[in-house]
Design an enzyme around this catalytic site. Structure first.
Site, PDB file in Angstrom:
ATOM      1  N   HIS A  29       0.831  -1.200   0.000  1.00  0.00           N
ATOM      2  CA  HIS A  29       0.000   0.000   0.000  1.00  0.00           C
ATOM      3  C   HIS A  29       0.870   1.255   0.000  1.00  0.00           C
ATOM      4  O   HIS A  29       1.267   1.757   1.048  1.00  0.00           O
ATOM      5  CB  HIS A  29      -0.899  -0.022   1.232  1.00  0.00           C
ATOM      6  CG  HIS A  29      -1.999   0.985   1.205  1.00  0.00           C
ATOM      7  ND1 HIS A  29      -3.114   0.871   1.998  1.00  0.00           N
ATOM      8  CD2 HIS A  29      -2.170   2.132   0.501  1.00  0.00           C
ATOM      9  CE1 HIS A  29      -3.932   1.890   1.772  1.00  0.00           C
ATOM     10  NE2 HIS A  29      -3.354   2.680   0.873  1.00  0.00           N
ATOM     11  N   PHE A  82       2.955   6.549  -4.873  1.00  0.00           N
ATOM     12  CA  PHE A  82       4.196   7.128  -5.390  1.00  0.00           C
ATOM     13  C   PHE A  82       3.951   8.361  -6.263  1.00  0.00           C
ATOM     14  O   PHE A  82       4.880   8.950  -6.779  1.00  0.00           O
ATOM     15  CB  PHE A  82       5.004   6.074  -6.151  1.00  0.00           C
ATOM     16  CG  PHE A  82       5.815   5.163  -5.257  1.00  0.00           C
ATOM     17  CD1 PHE A  82       5.692   5.200  -3.875  1.00  0.00           C
ATOM     18  CD2 PHE A  82       6.724   4.257  -5.808  1.00  0.00           C
ATOM     19  CE1 PHE A  82       6.438   4.357  -3.052  1.00  0.00           C
ATOM     20  CE2 PHE A  82       7.482   3.416  -4.995  1.00  0.00           C
ATOM     21  CZ  PHE A  82       7.338   3.470  -3.622  1.00  0.00           C
ATOM     22  N   ARG A  83       2.665   8.730  -6.467  1.00  0.00           N
ATOM     23  CA  ARG A  83       2.251  10.028  -7.028  1.00  0.00           C
ATOM     24  C   ARG A  83       2.538  10.216  -8.515  1.00  0.00           C
ATOM     25  O   ARG A  83       2.257  11.295  -9.037  1.00  0.00           O
ATOM     26  CB  ARG A  83       2.912  11.172  -6.249  1.00  0.00           C
ATOM     27  CG  ARG A  83       2.683  11.160  -4.746  1.00  0.00           C
ATOM     28  CD  ARG A  83       1.239  11.208  -4.371  1.00  0.00           C
ATOM     29  NE  ARG A  83       1.023  11.490  -2.957  1.00  0.00           N
ATOM     30  CZ  ARG A  83      -0.119  11.302  -2.337  1.00  0.00           C
ATOM     31  NH1 ARG A  83      -1.166  10.819  -2.984  1.00  0.00           N
ATOM     32  NH2 ARG A  83      -0.252  11.595  -1.056  1.00  0.00           N
ATOM     33  N   ASN A 121      -4.887   6.200  -7.364  1.00  0.00           N
ATOM     34  CA  ASN A 121      -5.389   7.582  -7.375  1.00  0.00           C
ATOM     35  C   ASN A 121      -4.298   8.587  -7.732  1.00  0.00           C
ATOM     36  O   ASN A 121      -3.888   9.429  -6.950  1.00  0.00           O
ATOM     37  CB  ASN A 121      -6.067   7.938  -6.038  1.00  0.00           C
ATOM     38  CG  ASN A 121      -5.238   7.603  -4.819  1.00  0.00           C
ATOM     39  OD1 ASN A 121      -4.363   6.739  -4.856  1.00  0.00           O
ATOM     40  ND2 ASN A 121      -5.510   8.272  -3.719  1.00  0.00           N
ATOM     41  N   HIS A 152     -10.788   0.922   0.876  1.00  0.00           N
ATOM     42  CA  HIS A 152     -10.651   2.034   1.827  1.00  0.00           C
ATOM     43  C   HIS A 152     -12.044   2.253   2.390  1.00  0.00           C
ATOM     44  O   HIS A 152     -12.951   2.674   1.664  1.00  0.00           O
ATOM     45  CB  HIS A 152     -10.139   3.282   1.103  1.00  0.00           C
ATOM     46  CG  HIS A 152     -10.048   4.505   1.962  1.00  0.00           C
ATOM     47  ND1 HIS A 152      -8.967   5.351   1.916  1.00  0.00           N
ATOM     48  CD2 HIS A 152     -10.897   5.047   2.878  1.00  0.00           C
ATOM     49  CE1 HIS A 152      -9.161   6.353   2.764  1.00  0.00           C
ATOM     50  NE2 HIS A 152     -10.328   6.185   3.358  1.00  0.00           N
ATOM     51  N   HIS A 171      -5.677  -0.192   5.824  1.00  0.00           N
ATOM     52  CA  HIS A 171      -5.444   0.721   6.950  1.00  0.00           C
ATOM     53  C   HIS A 171      -6.571   0.739   7.991  1.00  0.00           C
ATOM     54  O   HIS A 171      -7.170   1.777   8.270  1.00  0.00           O
ATOM     55  CB  HIS A 171      -5.138   2.136   6.479  1.00  0.00           C
ATOM     56  CG  HIS A 171      -5.975   2.668   5.353  1.00  0.00           C
ATOM     57  ND1 HIS A 171      -7.339   2.517   5.289  1.00  0.00           N
ATOM     58  CD2 HIS A 171      -5.623   3.372   4.247  1.00  0.00           C
ATOM     59  CE1 HIS A 171      -7.791   3.101   4.200  1.00  0.00           C
ATOM     60  NE2 HIS A 171      -6.777   3.619   3.544  1.00  0.00           N
ATOM     61  N   ASP A 182       0.842   2.767   3.732  1.00  0.00           N
ATOM     62  CA  ASP A 182       0.029   3.805   3.104  1.00  0.00           C
ATOM     63  C   ASP A 182       0.900   5.037   2.874  1.00  0.00           C
ATOM     64  O   ASP A 182       0.481   6.178   3.096  1.00  0.00           O
ATOM     65  CB  ASP A 182      -1.199   4.146   3.948  1.00  0.00           C
ATOM     66  CG  ASP A 182      -2.203   5.036   3.214  1.00  0.00           C
ATOM     67  OD1 ASP A 182      -2.075   5.193   1.986  1.00  0.00           O
ATOM     68  OD2 ASP A 182      -3.101   5.586   3.874  1.00  0.00           O
ATOM     69  N   HIS A 242       3.347  14.313   0.763  1.00  0.00           N
ATOM     70  CA  HIS A 242       2.917  15.648   0.366  1.00  0.00           C
ATOM     71  C   HIS A 242       4.051  16.609   0.685  1.00  0.00           C
ATOM     72  O   HIS A 242       4.884  16.324   1.557  1.00  0.00           O
ATOM     73  CB  HIS A 242       1.676  16.095   1.147  1.00  0.00           C
ATOM     74  CG  HIS A 242       0.445  15.284   0.895  1.00  0.00           C
ATOM     75  ND1 HIS A 242      -0.323  15.417  -0.244  1.00  0.00           N
ATOM     76  CD2 HIS A 242      -0.155  14.327   1.644  1.00  0.00           C
ATOM     77  CE1 HIS A 242      -1.352  14.584  -0.172  1.00  0.00           C
ATOM     78  NE2 HIS A 242      -1.264  13.902   0.952  1.00  0.00           N
TER      79      HIS A 242
END
Length: 449
Positions: free
Chosen positions: A65, A68-69, A99, A186, A244, A315, A319
């Site tokens: 989970h 890595f954006r 996502n 989720h 999570h 997770d 940011h």
């Protein structure tokens, strides 16, 4: 033939710990020889001998989970930077969430991510296919050997991939069962969260203090959604993996006779932090679902050993620090944890929360079992040589200059650890060695089923 011998370390694998040596030949484990065996291994024939005396030799961590954006959010992180963090932390395999921008909800987007990783990932990689309200038919076409499973956001989070309509949820659970693919969820009830947020904003202003986050994204919100996921999984006979999990009550509602098909993941963050840490760390520990009470934290820790928690992951959700400013409404949710997950869990081993053998099961063996990973997650002859070598030694402190993640911060800054990741081998390649990541190495796609 390339050959490496890891000599004299304490090998921890499949419930056992013993001193021995590991022979690696051409990316794979060839032999595991306990020190008690008379013949041992002939080190003179090896091209490289790694002296692991005083170290523990573990299967590389499989983190099921991470975020890595890439693509679309690479100001925060990217595959290159976060896979470096993984290597430095003894993590040899990751499963990335859908996502991103664009979201990984089409086969084209999945292929594009695979191509990006094939150019940049320093550890092994795989990508979840994301479920939406209208792509259930795509699940039947999913490449079962290339993906760990389907990711479903039953609660709103970063990326606007929420699915909470009953008809769409039934289609997705049914399609995942028909495709024989695990469904990772989720679980938070968005209607409850929205109602709570409106109430707190009315009382405390547009951006309530971050301490309120655990009351807005409440136990009730988690409980309601997790219960719905369990009911849907039992109705459609779907393999369900609850991501999570954050509350004692959720753990207690998983049927004891269904633990083989309904599994729960705990994150390192929910195991390390509780609501008492909001005063010290503020929005740095703002995540979805929220960090909860000490009672919930203790229940999660107990779940590590009583079988109710099957997997420990991170997770990992970087940011920029500027994006973490503010309270419940403004600060971004998520924190980077990947690089320090193994040493943090080893600290819980030192505290007596769990044994090192159980830790290996939660962080390597069980992810491999649940998602049916091919030839990884265990130290076995014929398996890929994905290995973390760790040592308990002098104390060291997490500081920004040791962080590999692109965001360059961690909620663990200032934390002292006794455990060190000395070396990480990925497919028999020494990708991390005492502070240095081999940026030239590109790892492999993970294969399943």
């Amino acid at each position: 033939m390339t050959s490496i011998i890891i000599k004299g370390g304490t090998i921890v694998n499949e419930g056992h710990a013993f001193v021995g040596s590991v022979l690696i030949e051409d990316q794979q484990i060839a032999r595991i020889v306990p020190e008690t065996e008379a013949d041992g291994l002939d080190t003179t024939a090896a091209q490289q001998v790694i002296d692991a005396t005083g170290c523990y030799v573990l299967p590389g961590v499989i983190d099921d989970h991470v975020h890595f954006r890439q693509p679309g959010l690479t100001d925060k992180a990217d595959i290159d930077s976060e896979s470096r963090a993984a290597a430095a932390g003894g993590v040899t395999t990751y499963f990335d969430m859908p996502n991103t921008v664009p979201a990984t909800t089409t086969l084209q987007a999945l292929d594009a991510k695979q191509e990006m990783a094939a150019q940049a990932s320093h550890v092994n990689y795989a990508f979840f296919l994301g479920a939406t309200s209208d792509n259930a038919d795509l699940i039947a076409q999913a490449p079962r050997h290339r993906i760990p499973g389907i990711k479903l956001f039953m609660g709103s989070s970063t990326g606007n991939m929420l699915v909470d309509g009953d008809e769409a949820l039934h289609r997705i659970f049914s399609a995942a069962h028909d495709a024989d693919l695990p469904l990772m969820t989720h679980c938070e009830d968005t209607a409850i969260i929205n109602r709570n947020m409106a109430d707190f904003q009315q009382r405390y202003g547009s951006d309530p203090d971050v301490w309120c986050h655990q009351l807005i994204r409440s136990e009730e919100a988690c409980l309601r959604s997790t219960l719905k996921a369990i009911e849907l999984a039992m109705e459609h006979r779907t393999q369900l993996h609850i991501a999570h999990i954050s509350t004692k009550a959720e753990l207690e509602m998983i049927p004891a006779d269904c633990l083989h098909v309904i599994t729960a993941e705990a994150t390192v963050g929910h195991l390390l932090f509780s609501t008492v840490d909001y005063q010290r760390l503020g929005s740095r520990i703002k995540v979805n679902p929220a960090i909860k009470s000490v009672i919930d934290q203790e229940a999660l820790r107990q779940g590590l050993t009583d079988g109710r928690i099957s997997v420990v992951a991170t997770d990992h959700a970087p940011h920029l620090l500027s994006q973490k400013e503010g309270g419940c409404a403004k600060a971004a949710s998520g924190m980077p944890m990947l690089q320090f997950s193994l040493v943090a869990m080893l600290s819980l081993v030192d505290e007596g929360v769990l044994t090192i053998e159980r830790m290996v099961e939660l962080m390597a063996h069980n992810p491999a079992r649940i998602f049916q990973v091919q030839r990884r997650g265990f130290l076995r002859p014929g398996y890929q040589a994905d290995i973390a070598i760790v040592r308990r030694g002098t104390p060291w402190t997490v500081t920004p200059d040791c962080i590999e993640s692109k965001c360059r911060w961690s909620p663990l800054e200032g934390q002292q650890f006794l455990w060190h990741v000395e070396k990480t081998l990925c497919n028999g390649h020494l990708v991390y060695d005492q502070g240095r990541v081999d940026n030239s190495y590109i790892a492999q796609p993970v294969m399943f089923r």
